[in-house]
Design an enzyme around this catalytic site. Structure first.
Site, PDB file in Angstrom:
ATOM      1  N   HIS A   1       1.129  -1.732   0.239  1.00  0.00           N
ATOM      2  CA  HIS A   1       0.096   0.125  -0.369  1.00  0.00           C
ATOM      3  C   HIS A   1       0.784   1.167   0.392  1.00  0.00           C
ATOM      4  O   HIS A   1       1.821   1.404   0.997  1.00  0.00           O
ATOM      5  CB  HIS A   1      -0.631   0.122   1.211  1.00  0.00           C
ATOM      6  CG  HIS A   1      -1.827   1.341   1.451  1.00  0.00           C
ATOM      7  ND1 HIS A   1      -3.061   0.895   0.912  1.00  0.00           N
ATOM      8  CD2 HIS A   1      -2.493   2.540   1.521  1.00  0.00           C
ATOM      9  CE1 HIS A   1      -4.179   2.042   1.329  1.00  0.00           C
ATOM     10  NE2 HIS A   1      -3.029   3.260   1.489  1.00  0.00           N
ATOM     11  N   CYS A   2       0.430   1.593  -0.967  1.00  0.00           N
ATOM     12  CA  CYS A   2       1.670   3.506  -1.396  1.00  0.00           C
ATOM     13  C   CYS A   2       0.829   4.521  -0.548  1.00  0.00           C
ATOM     14  O   CYS A   2      -0.063   5.067  -1.729  1.00  0.00           O
ATOM     15  CB  CYS A   2       2.021   2.850  -2.711  1.00  0.00           C
ATOM     16  SG  CYS A   2       3.630   4.354  -2.973  1.00  0.00           S
ATOM     17  N   PRO A   3       0.943   5.063   0.182  1.00  0.00           N
ATOM     18  CA  PRO A   3       0.273   6.328   0.796  1.00  0.00           C
ATOM     19  C   PRO A   3       0.859   7.701  -0.513  1.00  0.00           C
ATOM     20  O   PRO A   3       0.277   8.351  -0.426  1.00  0.00           O
ATOM     21  CB  PRO A   3       0.658   6.680   1.794  1.00  0.00           C
ATOM     22  CG  PRO A   3       1.773   5.371   2.910  1.00  0.00           C
ATOM     23  CD  PRO A   3       2.633   4.211   1.125  1.00  0.00           C
TER      24      PRO A   3
ATOM     25  N   GLY B   1      -2.443   7.306  -2.094  1.00  0.00           N
ATOM     26  CA  GLY B   1      -2.815   7.468  -2.009  1.00  0.00           C
ATOM     27  C   GLY B   1      -3.526   5.548  -2.633  1.00  0.00           C
ATOM     28  O   GLY B   1      -5.060   5.915  -2.831  1.00  0.00           O
ATOM     29  N   ASN B   2      -3.036   4.793  -2.662  1.00  0.00           N
ATOM     30  CA  ASN B   2      -3.532   4.082  -3.502  1.00  0.00           C
ATOM     31  C   ASN B   2      -3.187   1.807  -3.110  1.00  0.00           C
ATOM     32  O   ASN B   2      -1.745   2.381  -2.349  1.00  0.00           O
ATOM     33  CB  ASN B   2      -4.216   3.658  -4.728  1.00  0.00           C
ATOM     34  CG  ASN B   2      -5.258   2.721  -5.567  1.00  0.00           C
ATOM     35  OD1 ASN B   2      -5.989   2.188  -4.605  1.00  0.00           O
ATOM     36  ND2 ASN B   2      -5.813   2.963  -6.773  1.00  0.00           N
TER      37      ASN B   2
END
Lengths: 493, 181
Positions: free
Chosen positions: A198-200, A203-204
């Site tokens: 999950h890559c902040p 944002g997804n």
């Protein structure tokens, strides 16, 4: 009930039906209102949707806006302040190439952030019940009579892929056995196929459907960062040759800001690109690499069953393979509910009706059928989507999401070779399903990926208590069912 | 008199409904149970369904027909996910246009999925519905399962009589009604 003829139906007969579902007068409005809802509006995961379901992101998008701002501001300053000088002094190809890179970066970033990463829709109640039954049977066979305090065996299935034994885990939230390489993202509360992380920053989640966009994004961003950094330095040097260093800095203060941003970005972005290039060439996900699923340290016989054997094929498969369409159908309309289990109350059969059935009965039912079918056609059934209320404790990882990012300095050069140290500490055992579940929930920022184990949220306990409330309509009027049974009978003629 | 209009009305209605596919009926009809054919992961993550014959279907459909349907579906999915020249071309072209081409073009996978849904509808109409079964397109279930709905079959005389008996039932219903009066 006497046949009322094909003319207008009596209102009182309609009102009898209406007590079971809803009144025919208001139901067109209600049903219209409900029928107009799209599936994204009732999506069970923790996602945000925009543009009427076309855009899908994680719930927390603050860091994504930061990414956007950084890229836009730095590129903007570059085009505004450095490019005019460089275009004249060196060549106008510089802003052109820069422009192309910039558009590519923005395009891939938006594609990564806005697309469905490969979310697996949750199981329908029938499927879930079927699986529960199967698991229950398996447990009964395995346990015999379970003694008090004995924990039920973890819900796993084993499958042999390419000679390697892979455990498929049961997801308590989604009520499915996760396909291989899928994992449940705790932040988005979805199972994602080929879950990477999950890559902040985008944002997804990064999963099967948007991994290539993500990779293209970080690759092109590393080129862009290097490009901007190089030419900003060139710009300052050229200017300082004319007017001296300090004057050059005074003349173009933006260059300083750009140089600082790019300097810190280069290390992390280029490092990350290198790491993902390694992952792609060995056909692994970040998740698998962190866990050391296919590492030799686990055993001599351990190898990656998904790898195609050579680097070129692995790269091509990851980047140029077919893109499967989104499985969650966000913009589809919510359909009326699936048929309820039959409550047999009369002699009408659907298939294979025989002459032995009473003709009067048939006739009556046919008449009822007509009315009900007409009503059914005009007013589709209320949807009875089950609402899965899974009560989860608020994830500590979620609240601390901001802090790792905030405290994270952009310069963290850690080559992938440090990964094996990480993996030995996070080796999982399959003993406790909750722990397994939890470990599947770990998320990584791209910068966190090469960082020491302390950054990973392996310490936070996550417990799931799931309550499934299946909302079903009040049991349908059996005559209503029969009405359409009669219809189906006729349709099969 | 009025009763004779009933079957006409029904038939008219059916004719109008035949524009809709069987899925409309499935929603409102009563069903006995559902069988789920799970995914077969023995070849990796490619989309494949188990060809193992579910025991609940034993009395409803021939084993060979069922297996053939599942095998054809598996072949379709293999074609959709095939990694070869054309998929590389599509991927490279998409990459070169920064993936904006997907806004106007349909991917190969989507094309094959459309083929699959046409095939499933055809199979339903020809083979499964007459046996009181209905296949659900796996794409509607997140590619996890092939859901087979089994509709209740009160009479074990089979579906062959359904056609004749339903038409005769409606006409005799009309006659019976007239006689009852």
């Amino acid at each position: 009930m006497t046949p009322g003829g094909g003319g207008p139906m009596k209102d009182c007969e309609y009102s009898q039906i209406s007590t079971h579902s809803s009144s025919p007068m208001e139901s067109p409005h209600k049903k219209k209102k409900i029928a107009a809802r799209r599936k994204w509006e009732v999506f069970p995961g923790r996602n945000k949707f925009f543009c009427n379901g076309r855009i899908m992101m994680a719930r927390q998008t603050g860091v994504f806006y930061l990414t956007l701002v950084l890229i836009l501001v730095t590129s903007g300053l570059f085009f505004a302040f450095d490019c005019p000088y460089l275009a004249v002094k060196i060549t106008p190809a510089i802003p052109v190439v820069g422009g192309i890179l910039f558009f590519f970066v923005m395009g891939t970033l938006l594609r990564t952030s806005f697309s469905d990463p490969g979310v697996l829709p949750r199981a329908t109640p029938d499927e879930a019940a079927d699986l529960e039954r199967q698991i229950g049977n398996a447990e009964d066979i395995a346990n015999g009579t379970s003694s008090g305090g004995y924990r039920p065996p973890p819900r796993t299935r084993e499958v042999i892929i390419n000679g390697q034994t892979v455990k498929l885990k049961y997801c308590f939230t989604c009520k499915i056995f996760r396909p291989p390489r899928a994992s449940h993202c705790s932040l988005c509360d979805n199972c994602v196929e080929r879950f990477d992380h999950h890559c902040p920053w985008v944002g997804n989640c990064v999963g099967k459907r948007n991994y290539r966009f993500f990779y293209m994004f970080i690759l092109s961003l590393s080129f862009l960062t290097v490009f901007i950094f190089a030419f900003v330095i060139t710009h300052v040097i050229l200017r300082s040759q004319q007017t001296g260093f300090l004057n050059a800095l005074k003349d173009s203060p933006a260059s300083v800001l750009e140089a600082v941003v790019c300097f810190f970005s280069v290390w992390s972005i280029v490092g990350l690109s290198g790491f993902h290039t390694y992952l792609i060439s060995s056909n692994q996900t970040t998740n698998e690499d962190i866990k050391g699923s296919w590492s030799n340290k686990r055993g001599k016989e351990n190898y990656n069953p998904y790898s195609y054997g050579n680097i070129i094929t692995n790269c091509c498969a990851a980047l140029c393979g077919p893109i499967s369409p989104s499985l969650i159908d966000r913009r589809g309309f919510i359909q009326p509910d699936t048929p309820q289990p039959a409550a047999p109350t009369n002699g009408i059969t659907m298939y294979g009706a025989t002459q032995s059935q009473s003709n009067m009965c048939d006739q009556d039912q046919c008449i009822q059928s007509t009315k009900f079918v007409l009503q059914a056609a005009a007013t589709p059934l209320l949807q009875s989507e089950p609402s899965l209320t899974s009560e989860e404790l608020p994830l500590p990882g979620k609240t601390t999401l901001g802090t790792p990012c905030a405290t994270l300095s952009l310069g963290q050069p850690t080559p992938p070779s440090s990964m094996p140290n990480l993996t030995s500490e996070t080796v999982l055992t399959d003993m406790i399903p909750l722990k397994e579940e939890h470990d599947g929930h770990q998320f990584l920022t791209p910068e966190e990926a090469p960082s020491p184990p302390g950054m990973l949220s392996t310490g936070s306990p996550i417990t799931h208590s799931h309550t499934l409330h299946v909302l079903s309509l009040a049991s349908q009027d059996s005559l209503h069912e029969d009405s359409v049974r009669g219809l189906v009978k006729l349709s099969s003629v | 008199m009025a009763t004779e209009q009933k079957p006409c009305l029904l038939i008219e209605f059916v004719v109008s409904l035949e524009g809709h596919n069987l899925q409309e009926l499935r929603r409102s009809a009563s069903l006995a149970t559902k069988v789920f054919v799970q995914r077969d992961y023995s070849d990796g993550t490619i989309c494949q369904f188990q060809t193992k014959f579910p025991p609940e279907l034993d009395s409803r459909i021939e084993r060979q027909l069922f297996e053939e349907t599942v095998k054809t579906l598996n072949n379709f999915y293999a074609e959709a996910e095939k990694i070869g020249g054309s998929s590389y071309l599509e991927g490279c072209l998409a990459c070169a246009t920064a993936y904006f081409i997907f806004l106007c073009m349909e991917t190969h996978y989507e094309k094959v999925l459309k083929k699959i849904s046409r095939y499933i509808q055809e199979q339903n109409e020809k083979i499964f519905a007459p046996r009181g079964l209905l296949l659900t397109d796996p794409v509607e279930r997140g590619m996890r399962v092939i859901e087979i709905s089994i509709y209740e079959d009160r009479c074990s005389s089979g579906s062959a009589s359904s056609g004749s008996s339903s038409s005769s039932g409606s006409s005799s219903g009309g006659g019976g009604g007239a006689g009852g009066r």
